[in-house]
Scaffold this motif. Structure first.
Motif, PDB file in Angstrom:
ATOM      1  N   UNK B  28       0.825  -1.213   0.000  1.00 23.03           N
ATOM      2  CA  UNK B  28       0.000   0.000   0.000  1.00 23.03           C
ATOM      3  C   UNK B  28       0.862   1.267   0.000  1.00 23.03           C
ATOM      4  N   UNK B  29       2.047   1.191   0.582  1.00 27.38           N
ATOM      5  CA  UNK B  29       2.950   2.351   0.542  1.00 27.38           C
ATOM      6  C   UNK B  29       3.386   2.619  -0.898  1.00 27.38           C
ATOM      7  N   UNK B  30       3.785   1.565  -1.600  1.00 25.18           N
ATOM      8  CA  UNK B  30       4.185   1.725  -3.000  1.00 25.18           C
ATOM      9  C   UNK B  30       3.043   2.245  -3.855  1.00 25.18           C
ATOM     10  N   UNK B  31       1.827   1.740  -3.586  1.00 25.64           N
ATOM     11  CA  UNK B  31       0.666   2.235  -4.327  1.00 25.64           C
ATOM     12  C   UNK B  31       0.470   3.731  -4.092  1.00 25.64           C
ATOM     13  N   UNK B  34       3.204   5.814  -5.871  1.00 25.45           N
ATOM     14  CA  UNK B  34       2.939   5.897  -7.314  1.00 25.45           C
ATOM     15  C   UNK B  34       1.738   6.800  -7.604  1.00 25.45           C
TER      16      UNK B  34
END
Lengths: 205, 205, 205
Positions: B28-31, B34
């Motif tokens: 969820x951090x990467x989402x 981005x």
């Protein structure tokens, strides 16, 4: 004192950059570039957004410390890799420190607490993202390194909160940095990870 | 009104960023990273070049809308993926809007029509390029997504032309945005693509 | 005169960007983006750090010359590839020129000789790094292209040294650029490479 802590953080971040260079079999130039960018990249992006000249271009130590880290890793990288657990603890300390210091600087320049928090996280994790992109890897930040970004977010938010409550200066910075450091260390020990969306399919693009 | 349109564009761009995160199995951090970078990256680069503090760091909505998009994609991404045709149409609208608005801002700050056009394109496509680089992919912009860059160029050039002719304000912005939107939608429908050099060999590097 | 030399350097850098586009089978838009970023990227980063509006956004020639290079490579890339040895010599000249000019501009804006040297190197190699990252490759800079970065460092350091000694203007710039050019050409001829750390293991991450 503040300057010395900064330089320690820069040194540790630079070590992780130079070690990435060794892992990717880059030459000494590549190691040096990764060391400089890992150590200074986050602060440079923060200062570009604040529209001030980057601190890295006003201090000799900021530029020279990553050179020293590169030389050390070049000659003694097996030894450096052996003390990796120590480096990871110091890296967590740098993460906490940079998130608190970055948030404080952003507040000083008039950003709202929310935006200062975003910029604090950017300061703490930006260098690592640049290192990974240059080394041809998806930033570890994006797929979780035991909550790498979350402790930075905690430290930055606490710093912004304390400042908004009128608490400035080193005690506040230290408190925020220590909280971020503690969460990162705990997450590493217990293997905490950020959740992935259910049913995420294999890459289709 | 202008602010609301902006936020809609940011929301749609953020959806494409968060969906890329799901496709790449990021957490969820990467989402969230981005989503933020896709939505805000182009405008941030534009403002850095104009040498002003990025608009994204002066508005709460700009930062919070991508968070909302991330939450939605995290919990309901199969549903979001199912309405992809709608998202692509909204993305085309965002592309047109951002190219027109970016060009207008650049002209306001004294850039020549040619340079304002370049910066308008940068505003519209910059976030997507950053998203793709972070996700470890060659930017789709570079090998054609049914003319993704060309409609942005059209919208920016029309905006610059109208402004030079003395036509400013929302009617001009709307006209430029609609033209870019129309070309993008037509290119998608008909599968138009930019040409590749004849005899381009396999990568040799 | 200075402007013409600049444009020649930009043209050659743009050729290498557009050729990379052909090698990666990108379309004409991708070729153009790589040409622009390779030619202008280093100077843009330098000017962002100096906190001034990038020179590329104040000169029509800077933007249009890479367009011309893209058109030439698009139609005649086999011929362009055949004269690659000439391009590599011109690229070495551009490398020398940009490192000297970049350093001089940084000194003009009040940076210390060390920081001006770092920014001179950035000017010379930055565009190539952006080109490689966009094209999905680890920057060749990082694993040595016959000392690509080292001649830029030599040219920048000599320029900073001469300026500190009171020698400014074109004679100094020329001397610094020629030294960098000479080292690069010699390194290419003799295959000199920067050292790799002993026992660098296979990527483990």
């Amino acid at each position: 004192m503040s300057e010395i802590l900064d330089l320690v953080g820069i040194f540790v971040f630079a070590l992780t950059g130079a070690l990435m260079g060794v892992r990717k079999r880059l030459d000494v130039v590549g190691m040096g570039v990764l060391a400089e960018m890992t150590a200074l990249g986050g602060g440079i992006v923060r200062d570009l957004i604040l529209n001030v000249r980057p601190a890295a271009f006003q201090s000799l130590g900021y530029v020279l410390v990553p050179v020293a880290a590169t030389v050390i890793v070049f000659y003694w990288h097996p030894h450096v890799a052996r003390v990796m657990p120590v480096i990871l603890v110091l890296d967590a300390a740098g993460l906490g420190l940079f998130s608190a210091v970055g948030t404080a600087k952003a507040l000083e320049y008039g950003l709202s607490p929310l935006h200062a928090t975003v910029l604090g996280v950017t300061t703490a994790v930006g260098g690592g993202v640049i290192r990974d992109v240059l080394a041809g890897a998806i930033p570890t930040l994006l797929y979780d390194r035991q909550l790498y970004a979350v402790p930075a977010l905690l430290g930055s938010a606490v710093m912004a909160g304390l400042s908004t409550a009128g608490l400035h200066g080193w005690p506040a910075t230290l408190a925020a940095a220590v909280l971020a450091f503690g969460l990162r260390i705990t997450a590493m020990r217990r293997g905490w990870r950020a959740p992935v969306a259910k049913g995420a399919e294999d890459p289709a693009a």
